[in-house]
Design a protein around this motif. Structure first.
Motif, PDB file in Angstrom:
ATOM      1  N   GLU A 118      -8.519  -2.910  10.326  1.00 50.14           N
ATOM      2  CA  GLU A 118      -8.076  -3.120   8.948  1.00 50.14           C
ATOM      3  C   GLU A 118      -6.547  -3.214   8.888  1.00 50.14           C
ATOM      4  O   GLU A 118      -5.843  -2.549   9.641  1.00 50.14           O
ATOM      5  CB  GLU A 118      -8.536  -1.963   8.056  1.00 50.14           C
ATOM      6  N   ASP A 119      -6.070  -4.047   7.983  1.00 53.93           N
ATOM      7  CA  ASP A 119      -4.628  -4.193   7.767  1.00 53.93           C
ATOM      8  C   ASP A 119      -4.189  -3.285   6.628  1.00 53.93           C
ATOM      9  O   ASP A 119      -4.711  -3.375   5.514  1.00 53.93           O
ATOM     10  CB  ASP A 119      -4.267  -5.645   7.423  1.00 53.93           C
ATOM     11  N   LEU A 120      -3.259  -2.395   6.914  1.00 52.64           N
ATOM     12  CA  LEU A 120      -2.741  -1.481   5.903  1.00 52.64           C
ATOM     13  C   LEU A 120      -1.243  -1.341   6.107  1.00 52.64           C
ATOM     14  O   LEU A 120      -0.788  -1.079   7.220  1.00 52.64           O
ATOM     15  CB  LEU A 120      -3.414  -0.110   6.033  1.00 52.64           C
ATOM     16  N   ASN A 121      -0.485  -1.554   5.045  1.00 52.22           N
ATOM     17  CA  ASN A 121       0.967  -1.406   5.111  1.00 52.22           C
ATOM     18  C   ASN A 121       1.390  -0.043   4.584  1.00 52.22           C
ATOM     19  O   ASN A 121       0.611   0.670   3.945  1.00 52.22           O
ATOM     20  CB  ASN A 121       1.667  -2.504   4.301  1.00 52.22           C
ATOM     21  N   GLY A 122       2.647   0.290   4.814  1.00 52.89           N
ATOM     22  CA  GLY A 122       3.197   1.540   4.321  1.00 52.89           C
ATOM     23  C   GLY A 122       4.571   1.334   3.723  1.00 52.89           C
ATOM     24  O   GLY A 122       5.218   0.317   3.951  1.00 52.89           O
ATOM     25  N   PHE A 123       5.004   2.334   2.951  1.00 55.49           N
ATOM     26  CA  PHE A 123       6.348   2.292   2.381  1.00 55.49           C
ATOM     27  C   PHE A 123       6.801   3.702   2.065  1.00 55.49           C
ATOM     28  O   PHE A 123       6.010   4.648   2.047  1.00 55.49           O
ATOM     29  CB  PHE A 123       6.404   1.404   1.133  1.00 55.49           C
ATOM     30  N   VAL A 124       8.085   3.842   1.840  1.00 54.11           N
ATOM     31  CA  VAL A 124       8.686   5.126   1.490  1.00 54.11           C
ATOM     32  C   VAL A 124       9.415   4.973   0.173  1.00 54.11           C
ATOM     33  O   VAL A 124      10.166   4.007  -0.023  1.00 54.11           O
ATOM     34  CB  VAL A 124       9.675   5.593   2.577  1.00 54.11           C
ATOM     35  N   MET A 125       9.206   5.910  -0.739  1.00 59.67           N
ATOM     36  CA  MET A 125       9.954   5.946  -1.991  1.00 59.67           C
ATOM     37  C   MET A 125      11.225   6.750  -1.765  1.00 59.67           C
ATOM     38  O   MET A 125      11.193   7.825  -1.168  1.00 59.67           O
ATOM     39  CB  MET A 125       9.117   6.569  -3.098  1.00 59.67           C
ATOM     40  N   ASP A 126      12.337   6.245  -2.241  1.00 54.29           N
ATOM     41  CA  ASP A 126      13.607   6.899  -1.988  1.00 54.29           C
ATOM     42  C   ASP A 126      14.525   6.682  -3.180  1.00 54.29           C
ATOM     43  O   ASP A 126      14.383   5.719  -3.940  1.00 54.29           O
ATOM     44  CB  ASP A 126      14.252   6.310  -0.726  1.00 54.29           C
TER      45      ASP A 126
END
Length: 225
Positions: A118-126
């Motif tokens: 499965e394709d899953l992206n990530g990110f960080v809130m800053d």
């Protein structure tokens, strides 16, 4: 001499006769490792968390999420827990770290999803521009993550997040909404929201608007003490 056809080996073989702790008591590390390996992954994670939180009113669980044992299973357990709550990996496109403590969780989930094809992206809130670090979440469905979210965790590593009154999450939600993303739920390894169907009340500090989001917890705090 290192094998010229592969990586150099590191470390030393485990001592067959075990090791000794600070008090001089004999311990069999191999036996402990075997006992741990016999546990179900969820029980393995529980044992690591209980050990890490022992005597602490709150911590960021770095001793679990950066431990090779925890890091190898936590992504799968989060994916499974979300699926149990009705959020299959096909239902969301990215996972985002609410705080620095959740960054290793994001990475673990990306790797776990990849191992399942499965394709899953990530990110960080800053709070430092750009406020969203990672692949674009424009038009994406996202799950927000933290390691331990309860009334004790109101002091967080991100100035964007404050939990108050047990389940009111003051979040600069405009950061996510500005990107055109849809937040489906908030998930955490440990939760302390005392509800049958836990929710987090999200308050936008910019305009005062508020609404509830489903809260998915792998373990409830009271079950670990």
């Amino acid at each position: 001499m290192a094998d010229e056809h592969g990586f150099r080996k590191t470390g030393t073989p485990a001592q067959a006769d075990g090791s000794r702790d600070a008090a001089g008591n004999g311990t069999d590390a191999s036996e402990q490792a075997r006992s741990f390996a016999m546990m179900e992954p969820r029980d393995q994670l529980r044992s690591l968390i209980v050990q890490e939180m022992d005597g602490k009113p709150f911590c960021e669980l770095a001793g679990v999420t950066f431990d090779h044992r925890g890091a190898s299973i936590v992504g799968h357990i989060l994916l499974d827990t979300l699926e149990e709550r009705g959020y299959s990996v096909d239902d969301f496109d990215a996972v985002g770290a609410l705080t620095a403590a959740a960054v290793p969780l994001v990475g673990a989930m990306i790797q776990a999803a990849a191992s399942r094809g499965e394709d899953l992206n990530g990110f960080v809130m800053d709070f430092v521009y750009p406020s969203i670090k990672g692949p674009s979440i424009a038009g994406k469905r996202v799950i927000l993550l933290d390691s331990w979210l309860s009334e004790k965790s109101y002091v967080q590593t991100s100035s964007l997040v404050t939990l108050r009154n047990g389940n009111e999450l003051s979040l600069d939600f405009s950061v996510v909404e500005h990107e055109g993303a849809q937040v489906l739920a908030i998930a955490s390894l440990i939760g302390g929201v005392d509800m049958t169907e836990p929710t987090i009340k999200v308050i936008n500090p910019v305009n005062g608007e508020e609404h509830d989001l489903p809260f998915v917890e792998v373990f409830h705090e009271s079950d670990l003490r």
